[in-house]
Structures are given as C-alpha cells and as structure tokens.
Write a protein that holds these residues in place. Structure first.
Motif, short mmCIF file in Angstrom:
data_model
loop_
_atom_site.label_atom_id
_atom_site.label_comp_id
_atom_site.label_asym_id
_atom_site.label_seq_id
_atom_site.Cartn_x
_atom_site.Cartn_y
_atom_site.Cartn_z
N ALA A 155 -8.44 11.70 -3.11
CA ALA A 155 -8.12 11.10 -4.44
C ALA A 155 -7.47 9.82 -3.82
O ALA A 155 -8.05 8.73 -4.49
CB ALA A 155 -7.51 11.70 -5.45
N HIS A 156 -6.88 9.72 -3.07
CA HIS A 156 -6.10 8.65 -2.68
C HIS A 156 -7.09 7.73 -1.85
O HIS A 156 -7.21 6.40 -2.11
CB HIS A 156 -5.07 8.85 -1.56
N GLU A 196 1.03 7.76 -6.47
CA GLU A 196 0.12 8.78 -6.54
C GLU A 196 0.15 10.40 -6.60
O GLU A 196 1.03 10.92 -5.78
CB GLU A 196 -1.10 8.60 -5.61
N VAL A 251 -9.12 5.70 -4.37
CA VAL A 251 -8.61 4.61 -5.12
C VAL A 251 -9.06 3.23 -4.56
O VAL A 251 -8.91 2.98 -3.49
CB VAL A 251 -6.96 4.79 -5.06
N ARG A 265 2.68 1.75 -3.39
CA ARG A 265 1.70 2.19 -4.39
C ARG A 265 1.25 3.74 -4.33
O ARG A 265 1.21 4.28 -5.15
CB ARG A 265 0.55 1.28 -4.51
N SER A 266 1.08 3.96 -3.05
CA SER A 266 0.32 5.32 -2.33
C SER A 266 1.59 6.42 -2.92
O SER A 266 1.09 7.66 -3.32
CB SER A 266 0.25 5.31 -1.37
N SER A 271 -6.71 1.39 -2.33
CA SER A 271 -6.60 2.11 -0.87
C SER A 271 -8.04 1.55 -0.14
O SER A 271 -7.72 1.22 1.02
CB SER A 271 -6.84 3.40 -0.92
N HIS A 286 0.77 -1.20 0.01
CA HIS A 286 0.01 -0.10 0.11
C HIS A 286 0.96 1.31 -0.17
O HIS A 286 0.57 2.22 -0.97
CB HIS A 286 -0.92 0.03 1.24
#
Length: 98
Positions: A64-65, A32, A68, A28-29, A71, A25
């Motif tokens: 926005a996160h 963003e 996802v 990946r974050s 998320s 996580h």
C-alpha cells in the motif's frame, strides 16, 4: 514484520535537495497504516550516501505504501538526482528470542 533497507548516493551538488525530499518522504510515511518505523541516515564514510531503514507490520502495508502517489513521486524525484541507481532490499523478518 517486513524490514526494508535501501540507499541513494546523491550527485555532487544535490545532497541538500535529496535530503529534503527524503525527510519529507520519511515523515509522511510514518503516518501510513502499518508503518512501524521509517528513517533516513547519513553515511559517515560517504557524505553523498543516505541509508533508509523501514519496518512495516506486513507485506500488505508495504505494498500500500508503494502504491501511494507521493511514494512514487519521491522515488522518481530522487532517482533523477542519484549518481547511481538507488538500492532497495525487502526482508521478511521475525524477531529471535534473546
């Protein structure tokens, strides 16, 4: 800047899975838009507790996160492995002059 802190205490026997999900996580974050930093740390006083510290450029980037799908899937997956409800705090932070 938006500062986010949170933690999760894993159920005994689930720490490796919680850590793997958390690292996936976090990595990946970081890619963003608007993510300044995103990290997970181990609590040295409670070996089952992971602490998250995030910095986002603005509220819109953070929202926005949260939107996802990955998320939301992460939150659901680790929530099911938690010994207690995970925590999340969100702050509107402004640097102070030194």
């Amino acid at each position: 800047m938006i500062l986010v802190t949170g933690d999760i205490v894993a159920q005994p026997g689930t720490l490796d899975e919680v850590l793997a999900l958390s690292l996936e996580h976090v990595r990946r974050s970081r890619a963003e838009p608007g993510c300044i930093s995103h990290a997970v740390h181990r609590d040295e006083e409670n070996p089952l507790r992971l602490v998250f510290v995030e910095q986002w450029a603005d509220r819109e980037s953070l929202l926005a996160h949260f939107a996802v799908p990955a998320s939301r899937s992460f939150a659901k997956a680790v929530g099911g492995l938690a010994a207690q409800p995970p925590t999340l705090q969100i702050y509107d932070a402004r640097p102070l002059p030194l």
